[in-house]
Design an enzyme around this catalytic site. Structure first.
Site, short mmCIF file in Angstrom:
data_model
loop_
_atom_site.label_atom_id
_atom_site.label_comp_id
_atom_site.label_asym_id
_atom_site.label_seq_id
_atom_site.Cartn_x
_atom_site.Cartn_y
_atom_site.Cartn_z
N HIS A 246 0.83 -1.22 0.00
CA HIS A 246 0.00 0.00 0.00
C HIS A 246 0.86 1.27 0.00
O HIS A 246 0.42 2.31 0.47
CB HIS A 246 -0.98 0.01 1.18
CG HIS A 246 -2.07 -1.02 1.04
ND1 HIS A 246 -3.20 -0.81 0.29
CD2 HIS A 246 -2.17 -2.29 1.52
CE1 HIS A 246 -3.97 -1.88 0.34
NE2 HIS A 246 -3.36 -2.81 1.07
N ASP B 274 2.64 1.94 -3.02
CA ASP B 274 2.85 2.32 -4.43
C ASP B 274 1.96 3.49 -4.86
O ASP B 274 2.42 4.42 -5.50
CB ASP B 274 2.72 1.13 -5.39
CG ASP B 274 1.39 0.40 -5.34
OD1 ASP B 274 0.56 0.67 -4.44
OD2 ASP B 274 1.17 -0.46 -6.22
N ALA C 289 -5.79 -13.91 -4.63
CA ALA C 289 -5.03 -14.42 -3.48
C ALA C 289 -3.85 -13.53 -3.14
O ALA C 289 -2.95 -13.93 -2.41
CB ALA C 289 -4.56 -15.85 -3.77
N GLY C 290 -3.80 -12.33 -3.71
CA GLY C 290 -2.72 -11.40 -3.40
C GLY C 290 -1.48 -11.60 -4.25
O GLY C 290 -0.42 -11.05 -3.95
N LEU C 291 -1.62 -12.38 -5.34
CA LEU C 291 -0.46 -12.65 -6.21
C LEU C 291 -0.61 -11.98 -7.57
O LEU C 291 0.08 -12.30 -8.52
CB LEU C 291 -0.27 -14.17 -6.37
CG LEU C 291 -0.14 -14.94 -5.05
CD1 LEU C 291 0.03 -16.43 -5.32
CD2 LEU C 291 1.04 -14.41 -4.23
N SER C 292 -1.57 -11.08 -7.64
CA SER C 292 -1.80 -10.27 -8.83
C SER C 292 -2.04 -11.06 -10.10
O SER C 292 -1.38 -10.85 -11.12
CB SER C 292 -0.67 -9.25 -9.04
OG SER C 292 -1.21 -8.20 -9.80
N ASP D 81 2.27 -3.86 -9.30
CA ASP D 81 2.05 -5.20 -9.85
C ASP D 81 2.48 -5.27 -11.31
O ASP D 81 3.20 -6.19 -11.72
CB ASP D 81 0.57 -5.59 -9.74
CG ASP D 81 0.11 -5.66 -8.30
OD1 ASP D 81 0.96 -5.54 -7.39
OD2 ASP D 81 -1.10 -5.84 -8.08
P1 ADP Z 1 -5.45 -10.64 -7.73
O1 ADP Z 1 -4.91 -9.74 -8.77
O2 ADP Z 1 -4.84 -10.41 -6.38
O3 ADP Z 1 -5.39 -12.09 -8.11
P2 ADP Z 1 -7.85 -9.21 -8.37
O4 ADP Z 1 -9.19 -9.17 -7.73
O5 ADP Z 1 -7.11 -7.95 -8.58
O6 ADP Z 1 -6.99 -10.28 -7.54
O7 ADP Z 1 -7.96 -9.89 -9.80
C1 ADP Z 1 -8.66 -11.10 -9.98
C2 ADP Z 1 -9.54 -10.96 -11.19
O8 ADP Z 1 -8.72 -10.92 -12.37
C3 ADP Z 1 -10.44 -12.17 -11.38
O9 ADP Z 1 -11.63 -12.04 -10.64
C4 ADP Z 1 -10.69 -12.10 -12.89
O10 ADP Z 1 -11.68 -11.12 -13.19
C5 ADP Z 1 -9.35 -11.58 -13.43
N1 ADP Z 1 -8.49 -12.71 -13.85
C6 ADP Z 1 -7.26 -13.02 -13.38
N2 ADP Z 1 -6.76 -14.12 -14.01
C7 ADP Z 1 -7.70 -14.50 -14.90
C8 ADP Z 1 -7.78 -15.57 -15.86
N3 ADP Z 1 -6.81 -16.47 -16.02
N4 ADP Z 1 -8.91 -15.65 -16.61
C9 ADP Z 1 -9.89 -14.73 -16.48
N5 ADP Z 1 -9.88 -13.73 -15.59
C10 ADP Z 1 -8.79 -13.60 -14.81
MG MG Z 2 -5.10 -7.61 -8.79
#
Ligand code: ADP
Ligand code: MG
Length: 368
Positions: free
Chosen positions: A17, A19, A105-108, A154
């Site tokens: 938090h 960036d 899961a926080g791994l972008s 990220d």
């Molecule tokens: P994080 O970036 O921490 O994983 P976010 O909420 O920022 O969490 O992003 C997750 C969202 O990104 C998912 O709900 C989806 O909308 C999109 N996303 C990520 N990877 C994929 C994928 N392989 N296929 C489709 N959507 C994806």
């Molecule tokens: Mg994200």
């Protein structure tokens, strides 16, 4: 014409938090990838299938508007729109997306998806954009099409990664320094299983609180353009103008920027005990001052910290659930993963996903 792109997950060692406050961050990547297979189409349509969510959508390159409902496709349309806005002549494509990254899961997984899609669309259009600019463009896509006011970390981490390294990013100047991760330690991820809903949740509320704090301080602290410039003394001096909540939000940002600098020094000195202590202090600050943790994650941190070989642990990513990052003696990493998983299973009732980080290459085209 066809091609395959892979983009890694982002693992933030420390600097959470900070960036979007123009501060310092120290992320790395790991060898969990979003893969995008792309084939050229002869029309102006982009059709997209995600195996991860088992869904398909299409859109037209001549009508790049966000879909009405909040949907994964907005990340893809957003990237296409930002590339088009920057003057790139895009071409129709079929995209097939698959991911090894746990979502939310926080791994972008979102920035990994953005970078993967961006490089795939550029490859199909036989165009190139340099990595730092591509990161900025993907960040704009997330702001404008997914509604998350994220910082640059990220996208930058995934675009500018180097194998075996974490990257210190100054989010104001966008200067970077690669910092080798000491071989004597491993970074272990353990998923709490709790999922955030970032675009609808408290993340934007925290960016807004930082803006409010800055506005309250602006006429009292000369030349303050971001919380990055706030020193610990000025923060204490103006505490009463902020009120308790905004004061604690600011204290997190101020102390976290300091911890990033100390963590870089500790990594360079091979002082892994110090690095672990900084990681644990970061978690305490996220939990108590920034209030972006949750009880399951806090429990997982307690479990991780008492595991033999563990040097420190913290919640990783935006918060409200997701993974805990554990700094652990490299020789103990596999055993620690098993121990922490079995103890957390007793608490949560389900076995958590674990992963040992392998800091890897940036997003890139690979041989299909
Ligand atoms: P994080 O970036 O921490 O994983 P976010 O909420 O920022 O969490 O992003 C997750 C969202 O990104 C998912 O709900 C989806 O909308 C999109 N996303 C990520 N990877 C994929 C994928 N392989 N296929 C489709 N959507 C994806
Ligand atoms: Mg994200």
């Amino acid at each position: 014409m066809s091609l395959v792109v892979q983009a890694p997950a982002r693992v933030n060692v420390i600097g959470e938090h900070t960036d979007y406050n123009d501060g310092l961050v120290l992320p790395t990547t790991t060898a969990l990838h979003t893969r995008v297979r792309a084939r050229r189409r002869l029309d102006r349509i982009v059709d997209v299938t995600t195996r991860t969510l088992d869904d398909s959508r299409t859109f037209n390159l001549d009508a790049l508007e966000p879909a009405a409902e909040s949907s994964w496709i907005n990340y893809v349309i957003g990237v296409a729109a930002m590339l088009a806005d920057s003057g790139i002549a895009l071409r129709g494509a079929s995209l097939e997306i698959d991911s090894e990254i746990p979502l939310g899961a926080g791994l972008s997984s979102s920035a990994s998806l953005e970078l993967g899609v961006a490089l795939a669309l550029l490859g199909i259009a036989e165009q190139a954009v340099e990595p730092a600019e591509l990161a900025r463009l993907c960040q704009r896509a997330e702001h404008q099409f997914a509604g998350l006011q994220c910082g640059i970390m990220d996208q930058y981490a995934i675009a500018c990664a180097r194998r075996g390294h974490a990257v210190l990013i100054d989010c104001r100047s966008l200067q970077t320094e690669q910092v080798a991760i000491p071989g004597s330690v491993a970074l272990l991820l353990v998923d709490s299983g709790v999922r955030h809903q970032l675009p609808d949740g408290d993340y934007n509320n925290r960016t807004e609180e930082c803006r409010q704090a800055l506005a309250r301080l602006a006429d009292r602290v000369p030349a303050l353009t971001s919380l990055r410039d706030l020193g610990p003394e000025a923060l204490e001096e103006h505490k009463s103008h902020l009120g308790d909540t905004l004061y604690r939000r600011c204290r997190h940002v101020v102390t976290e920027n300091g911890r990033v600098q100390q963590a870089v020094a500790a990594m360079r000195d091979g002082d892994t005990a110090k690095l672990g202590a900084l990681i644990s202090a970061s978690h305490a600050s996220l939990r108590d001052d920034y209030e972006v943790s949750c009880k399951e994650v806090d429990e997982l941190v307690v479990i991780s910290d008492r595991c033999p070989g563990a040097l420190g642990s913290r919640q990783v990513g935006g918060g409200f659930g997701g993974c805990v990052l554990v700094l652990v003696d490299a020789r103990e990493a596999a055993a620690a993963a098993g121990r922490i998983a079995s103890e957390y299973t007793r608490y949560a009732g389900a076995t958590p996903w674990t992963h040992i980080v392998q800091a890897t290459d940036p997003a890139k085209e690979i041989d299909s």
